[in-house]
Design an enzyme around this catalytic site. Structure first.
Site, PDB file in Angstrom:
ATOM      1  N   ASP A  62      46.190  47.160  33.846  1.00 53.72           N
ATOM      2  CA  ASP A  62      47.221  47.883  34.594  1.00 53.72           C
ATOM      3  C   ASP A  62      47.100  47.537  36.075  1.00 53.72           C
ATOM      4  OD1 ASP A  62      47.669  49.371  32.237  1.00 53.72           O
ATOM      5  OD2 ASP A  62      46.054  50.737  32.791  1.00 53.72           O
ATOM      6  N   ASP A  68      45.206  55.486  42.846  1.00 59.10           N
ATOM      7  CA  ASP A  68      44.239  55.343  41.741  1.00 59.10           C
ATOM      8  C   ASP A  68      42.844  55.148  42.329  1.00 59.10           C
ATOM      9  OD1 ASP A  68      45.865  55.344  39.336  1.00 59.10           O
ATOM     10  OD2 ASP A  68      46.512  53.315  39.807  1.00 59.10           O
ATOM     11  N   GLU A  91      38.493  55.020  33.762  1.00 61.12           N
ATOM     12  CA  GLU A  91      39.509  54.022  33.440  1.00 61.12           C
ATOM     13  C   GLU A  91      39.536  52.910  34.494  1.00 61.12           C
ATOM     14  OE1 GLU A  91      43.602  55.527  32.264  1.00 61.12           O
ATOM     15  OE2 GLU A  91      43.996  54.623  34.208  1.00 61.12           O
ATOM     16  N   GLU A  92      39.157  53.240  35.714  1.00 59.84           N
ATOM     17  CA  GLU A  92      39.237  52.269  36.813  1.00 59.84           C
ATOM     18  C   GLU A  92      37.948  51.495  37.047  1.00 59.84           C
ATOM     19  OE1 GLU A  92      42.061  51.621  37.849  1.00 59.84           O
ATOM     20  OE2 GLU A  92      43.212  53.401  37.315  1.00 59.84           O
ATOM     21  N   ASP A 112      40.154  59.762  33.538  1.00 57.66           N
ATOM     22  CA  ASP A 112      41.284  58.984  34.047  1.00 57.66           C
ATOM     23  C   ASP A 112      41.624  59.667  35.366  1.00 57.66           C
ATOM     24  OD1 ASP A 112      43.717  57.899  34.690  1.00 57.66           O
ATOM     25  OD2 ASP A 112      44.671  58.292  32.749  1.00 57.66           O
ATOM     26  N   LEU A 114      43.671  59.184  37.840  1.00 59.53           N
ATOM     27  CA  LEU A 114      45.096  59.436  38.106  1.00 59.53           C
ATOM     28  C   LEU A 114      45.899  58.869  36.952  1.00 59.53           C
ATOM     29  CD1 LEU A 114      46.507  60.865  40.443  1.00 59.53           C
ATOM     30  CD2 LEU A 114      47.113  58.623  41.336  1.00 59.53           C
ATOM     31  N   ASP A 115      46.509  59.766  36.208  1.00 61.38           N
ATOM     32  CA  ASP A 115      47.291  59.361  35.037  1.00 61.38           C
ATOM     33  C   ASP A 115      48.778  59.405  35.380  1.00 61.38           C
ATOM     34  OD1 ASP A 115      47.882  59.050  32.096  1.00 61.38           O
ATOM     35  OD2 ASP A 115      48.805  60.991  32.506  1.00 61.38           O
ATOM     36  N   GLU A 274      41.974  59.316  27.759  1.00 66.76           N
ATOM     37  CA  GLU A 274      43.266  59.964  27.572  1.00 66.76           C
ATOM     38  C   GLU A 274      43.357  60.673  26.218  1.00 66.76           C
ATOM     39  OE1 GLU A 274      46.074  57.119  30.339  1.00 66.76           O
ATOM     40  OE2 GLU A 274      45.506  56.317  28.412  1.00 66.76           O
TER      41      GLU A 274
HETATM   42  P1  AHG Z   1      47.774  55.373  33.783  1.00 68.55           P
HETATM   43  O1  AHG Z   1      48.713  55.690  34.909  1.00 68.55           O
HETATM   44  O2  AHG Z   1      46.514  56.176  33.827  1.00 68.55           O
HETATM   45  O3  AHG Z   1      47.547  53.894  33.606  1.00 68.55           O
HETATM   46  O4  AHG Z   1      48.427  55.898  32.412  1.00 68.55           O
HETATM   47  C1  AHG Z   1      49.750  55.617  32.120  1.00 68.55           C
HETATM   48  C2  AHG Z   1      49.983  55.906  30.673  1.00 68.55           C
HETATM   49  C3  AHG Z   1      50.494  57.289  30.374  1.00 68.55           C
HETATM   50  O5  AHG Z   1      50.384  58.250  31.346  1.00 68.55           O
HETATM   51  C4  AHG Z   1      51.930  57.079  30.031  1.00 68.55           C
HETATM   52  O6  AHG Z   1      52.356  57.988  29.071  1.00 68.55           O
HETATM   53  C5  AHG Z   1      51.978  55.671  29.546  1.00 68.55           C
HETATM   54  O7  AHG Z   1      50.961  55.001  30.205  1.00 68.55           O
HETATM   55  C6  AHG Z   1      53.303  55.031  29.833  1.00 68.55           C
HETATM   56  O8  AHG Z   1      53.301  53.731  29.357  1.00 68.55           O
HETATM   57  P2  AHG Z   1      54.697  53.024  29.020  1.00 68.55           P
HETATM   58  O9  AHG Z   1      55.442  52.864  30.301  1.00 68.55           O
HETATM   59  O10 AHG Z   1      54.321  51.735  28.356  1.00 68.55           O
HETATM   60  O11 AHG Z   1      55.425  53.959  28.054  1.00 68.55           O
HETATM   61 MN    MN Z   2      46.449  57.380  32.109  1.00 65.39          MN
HETATM   62 MN    MN Z   3      45.029  56.222  35.374  1.00 62.62          MN
END
Ligand code: AHG
Ligand code: MN
Ligand code: MN
Length: 323
Positions: A62, A68, A91-92, A112, A114-115, A274
């Protein structure tokens, strides 16, 4: 003015009732402090120049945002000094982070920080998620990866902080789910949602239907059947997992994230940071979770950053999902 108990009053009452050592109360209060600081940073992010990309990728591939990094540094630095944790996993972070002089600490924590951070720049709700286990390695020795490869059923506590239109701290220690709302004027978490339970009715589904064309046939059929059999069915998908789960816990609903691409088994959500903690919240609130074969809480991770699928929410609906 304070009609609701504060987080510390509530936790200390609970601790006294079970004659605990106080260590656990302190851990939850520490996480509460981290949540308040991140809430403040998230609220002023547009002014402080901390929105946008940090210019790197994490081990899940990501793109990493400046917030984050800030949230991760805060979790790592603060929790490393509490004396309660032998190691942390984020996660980071690529690998587990051993806490200096942490050999005698009883617990490990995964988070995590910051989600939903891709929503951050647009004032959409984001969150932080945490999962706490007792170590399986011997006290007095350094913690190892093994301490993080435990199924969700052995979590001793899990929860999230939701930075939404208000900031909420929601946690479970295995005795139901309690929710606290931050009163920013006094800087206190106040018990606003004691013993949260998922309502019986289930009209809402949360899924990223953009992936539908690569879903397995039975996944398409499952969602089709849900919509067809419920004239009130409606869709709410924020794309911040914490916010999607929080709404479904309060309002009733299912969260639906099968393999994005069924032929390649591509999954997005991470078990340790998560799925496990949010599954504990959902199940403690009277709901159910599954990967199509078993409860998310029964899966034992074999890798730190392992990813997986999840259907979560109202037990009656979730029990009909098989893969
Ligand atoms: P993060 O920001 O910690 O990487 O998590 C993002 C996750 C979650 O929060 C979210 O429901 C999902 O990724 C969205 O992914 P898509 O855009 O592929 O649906
Ligand atoms: Mn997340
Ligand atoms: Mn995150």
């Amino acid at each position: 003015m304070l009609q609701h108990p504060t987080l510390s009053q509530y936790i200390l009452d609970q601790e006294r009732a079970v004659r605990g050592s106080g260590e656990f109360s302190q851990i939850l209060l520490d996480i509460g402090v981290i949540g308040k600081v991140i809430s403040r940073e998230v609220n002023k992010a547009g002014l402080a120049g901390i929105l946008g990309e940090a210019g790197t990728e994490n081990s899940s591939g990501d793109s990493v945002k400046k917030l984050d990094v800030l949230a991760n540094d805060l979790f790592v630095n603060y929790l490393s000094k509490t004396g309660h944790f032998a190691a942390l996993a984020s996660e980071e972070e690529t690998d587990i982070v051993l806490v200096p002089n942490g050999e005698h600490a009883k617990y490990v924590i995964a988070f995590d920080p910051l989600d939903g951070s891709s929503n951050m720049d647009f004032n959409v709700s984001v969150g932080s998620i945490f999962s706490i286990h007792q170590r399986v390695t011997a006290l007095g020795t350094p913690a190892t990866l093994q301490d993080f490869l435990q199924p969700g059923s052995t979590q001793v506590a899990a929860g999230y902080i939701l930075y939404g239109s208000s900031t909420m701290f929601v946690y479970t220690t295995g005795h139901g789910v309690d929710g606290f709302t931050l009163d920013p004027s006094v800087g206190e978490w106040l018990l606003s949602h004691p013993q949260m339970m998922i309502p019986e009715h289930c009209d809402v589904y949360s899924a990223n239907e953009a992936y539908m064309y690569t879903w397995a046939e039975q996944d398409k059929t499952f969602l089709e059947n849900f919509k067809r059999s419920n004239p009130k069915a409606t869709s709410r998908h924020i794309g911040s997992l914490v916010a999607d789960i929080h709404r479904n816990v309060l309002k009733g609903g299912i969260y639906f994230r099968p393999y994005d691409d069924a032929t390649k088994h591509t999954a997005k959500l991470r078990l340790n940071y998560e799925l496990k903690p949010l599954a504990m919240i959902v199940e403690q609130a009277g709901g159910a979770t599954t990967d199509g074969q078993q409860s998310i809480l029964n899966i034992t991770p074999t890798e730190l950053h392992q990813k997986g699928v999840m259907v979560a929410g109202n037990a009656a609906i979730v029990s009909t999902y098989k893969r």
